[in-house]
Design an enzyme around this catalytic site. Structure first.
Site, PDB file in Angstrom:
ATOM      1  N   PRO A  11     111.280  13.979 110.310  1.00  6.24           N
ATOM      2  CG  PRO A  11     111.680  12.581 112.123  1.00  6.24           C
ATOM      3  CD  PRO A  11     110.712  12.811 110.993  1.00  6.24           C
ATOM      4  CG  ASN A  12     116.482  15.076 112.508  1.00  2.00           C
ATOM      5  OD1 ASN A  12     116.588  16.090 113.163  1.00  2.00           O
ATOM      6  ND2 ASN A  12     116.211  13.901 113.060  1.00  2.00           N
ATOM      7  NE  ARG A  19     119.848  13.680 109.384  1.00  3.37           N
ATOM      8  CZ  ARG A  19     118.869  12.819 109.252  1.00  3.37           C
ATOM      9  NH1 ARG A  19     117.957  12.992 108.297  1.00  3.37           N
ATOM     10  NH2 ARG A  19     118.768  11.790 110.048  1.00  3.37           N
ATOM     11  CE1 TYR A  24     120.012   9.827 105.632  1.00  6.13           C
ATOM     12  CE2 TYR A  24     121.249  11.138 107.232  1.00  6.13           C
ATOM     13  CZ  TYR A  24     120.423  10.067 106.943  1.00  6.13           C
ATOM     14  OH  TYR A  24     120.010   9.224 107.941  1.00  6.13           O
ATOM     15  CG  ASN A  75     112.612  10.090 104.003  1.00  9.07           C
ATOM     16  OD1 ASN A  75     112.574   9.387 105.019  1.00  9.07           O
ATOM     17  ND2 ASN A  75     113.748  10.492 103.461  1.00  9.07           N
ATOM     18  CB  ALA A  78     114.416   8.615 113.096  1.00 13.97           C
ATOM     19  CG  HIS A  81     113.958   3.076 111.587  1.00 11.84           C
ATOM     20  ND1 HIS A  81     113.920   2.287 110.460  1.00 11.84           N
ATOM     21  CD2 HIS A  81     114.690   4.178 111.243  1.00 11.84           C
ATOM     22  CE1 HIS A  81     114.618   2.881 109.500  1.00 11.84           C
ATOM     23  NE2 HIS A  81     115.088   4.026 109.941  1.00 11.84           N
ATOM     24  CD  GLU A  99     109.434   2.448 104.310  1.00 13.92           C
ATOM     25  OE1 GLU A  99     108.557   1.553 104.293  1.00 13.92           O
ATOM     26  OE2 GLU A  99     110.476   2.359 104.992  1.00 13.92           O
ATOM     27  CG  HIS A 101     114.013   5.210 103.646  1.00 14.73           C
ATOM     28  ND1 HIS A 101     113.691   5.914 104.781  1.00 14.73           N
ATOM     29  CD2 HIS A 101     113.169   4.151 103.594  1.00 14.73           C
ATOM     30  CE1 HIS A 101     112.692   5.288 105.407  1.00 14.73           C
ATOM     31  NE2 HIS A 101     112.356   4.223 104.703  1.00 14.73           N
ATOM     32  NE  ARG A 108     122.505   4.989 107.508  1.00 11.15           N
ATOM     33  CZ  ARG A 108     121.859   6.104 107.876  1.00 11.15           C
ATOM     34  NH1 ARG A 108     120.754   6.475 107.247  1.00 11.15           N
ATOM     35  NH2 ARG A 108     122.336   6.847 108.855  1.00 11.15           N
ATOM     36  NE  ARG A 112     120.416   4.684 110.678  1.00  8.82           N
ATOM     37  CZ  ARG A 112     120.073   5.838 111.257  1.00  8.82           C
ATOM     38  NH1 ARG A 112     118.886   6.355 111.064  1.00  8.82           N
ATOM     39  NH2 ARG A 112     120.928   6.493 112.022  1.00  8.82           N
TER      40      ARG A 112
HETATM   41  C1  DQA Z   1     116.198   8.167 106.200  1.00  9.70           C
HETATM   42  C2  DQA Z   1     116.747   6.915 106.903  1.00  9.70           C
HETATM   43  C3  DQA Z   1     116.359   6.910 108.372  1.00  9.70           C
HETATM   44  O1  DQA Z   1     116.906   5.764 109.015  1.00  9.70           O
HETATM   45  C4  DQA Z   1     116.914   8.149 109.058  1.00  9.70           C
HETATM   46  O2  DQA Z   1     116.502   8.186 110.402  1.00  9.70           O
HETATM   47  C5  DQA Z   1     116.557   9.404 108.355  1.00  9.70           C
HETATM   48  C6  DQA Z   1     116.627   9.439 106.899  1.00  9.70           C
HETATM   49  C7  DQA Z   1     116.700   8.257 104.746  1.00  9.70           C
HETATM   50  O3  DQA Z   1     116.100   9.018 103.979  1.00  9.70           O
HETATM   51  O4  DQA Z   1     117.680   7.599 104.377  1.00  9.70           O
HETATM   52  O5  DQA Z   1     116.277  10.425 108.974  1.00  9.70           O
HETATM   53  O6  DQA Z   1     114.779   8.095 106.171  1.00  9.70           O
END
Ligand code: DQA
Length: 145
Positions: A11-12, A19, A24, A75, A78, A81, A99, A101, A108, A112
């Site tokens: 997501p996102n 963003r 990021y 990736n 969120a 978590h 995994e 990120h 952070r 997280r």
């Molecule tokens: C993330 C870290 C996560 O905590 C966050 O919710 C994201 C991006 C990262 O790539 O740093 O959406 O996965």
């Protein structure tokens, strides 16, 4: 050895580029996946990528990957978590998953710091921005060889 790899984003991450650029960066998801496509092409690796904002769609993608992929760069955003369901999907597929990120989640907010999926992944890369994906891809290929 020819491999097929899934690059899966949660997501996102479709909003990368605009963003929270201070967290990021300004690279888009297309830029990041483009890096991996170049790497994959150079090594004769087939790369497919998929992004979804929906937990169920990510689970379905993992289930489908069992039928064709040798491994996954993932990736989960969120959902990292929050999602026992994604963890169970990774365990169920028995695929090697890295995994990944962009940000250093451990530097952070406290929420997280915990990942539901790390324990069922072959490894974790976090904190290197766009480079995290390249490092994860290279690590996955090494793991498969
Ligand atoms: C993330 C870290 C996560 O905590 C966050 O919710 C994201 C991006 C990262 O790539 O740093 O959406 O996965």
């Amino acid at each position: 050895m020819a491999h097929k790899i899934l690059v899966l984003n949660g997501p996102n991450l479709n909003l990368l580029g605009t963003r929270e650029p201070e967290v990021y960066g300004t690279d888009t998801l297309d830029d990041i996946v483009g890096d991996l496509r170049k790497l994959a092409e150079g090594q004769g690796i087939e790369l497919r990528d998929y992004q979804s904002n929906s937990e169920g769609a990510l689970i379905d993608a993992l289930h489908e990957a069992r039928g064709w992929a040798a491994g996954v760069v993932f990736n989960p955003g969120a959902f990292t978590h929050t999602s026992v369901a994604l963890r169970d999907a990774i365990s169920a597929t028995e695929l090697p998953v890295v995994e990944t990120h962009l940000s250093n989640v451990h530097a952070r907010e406290e929420f997280r710091h915990h990942s539901y999926i790390s324990a069922v992944c072959v490894g974790v890369v976090a904190g290197f921005g766009r480079e995290s994906y390249r490092l994860a891809f290279d690590a996955l290929i090494s793991h498969l060889q």
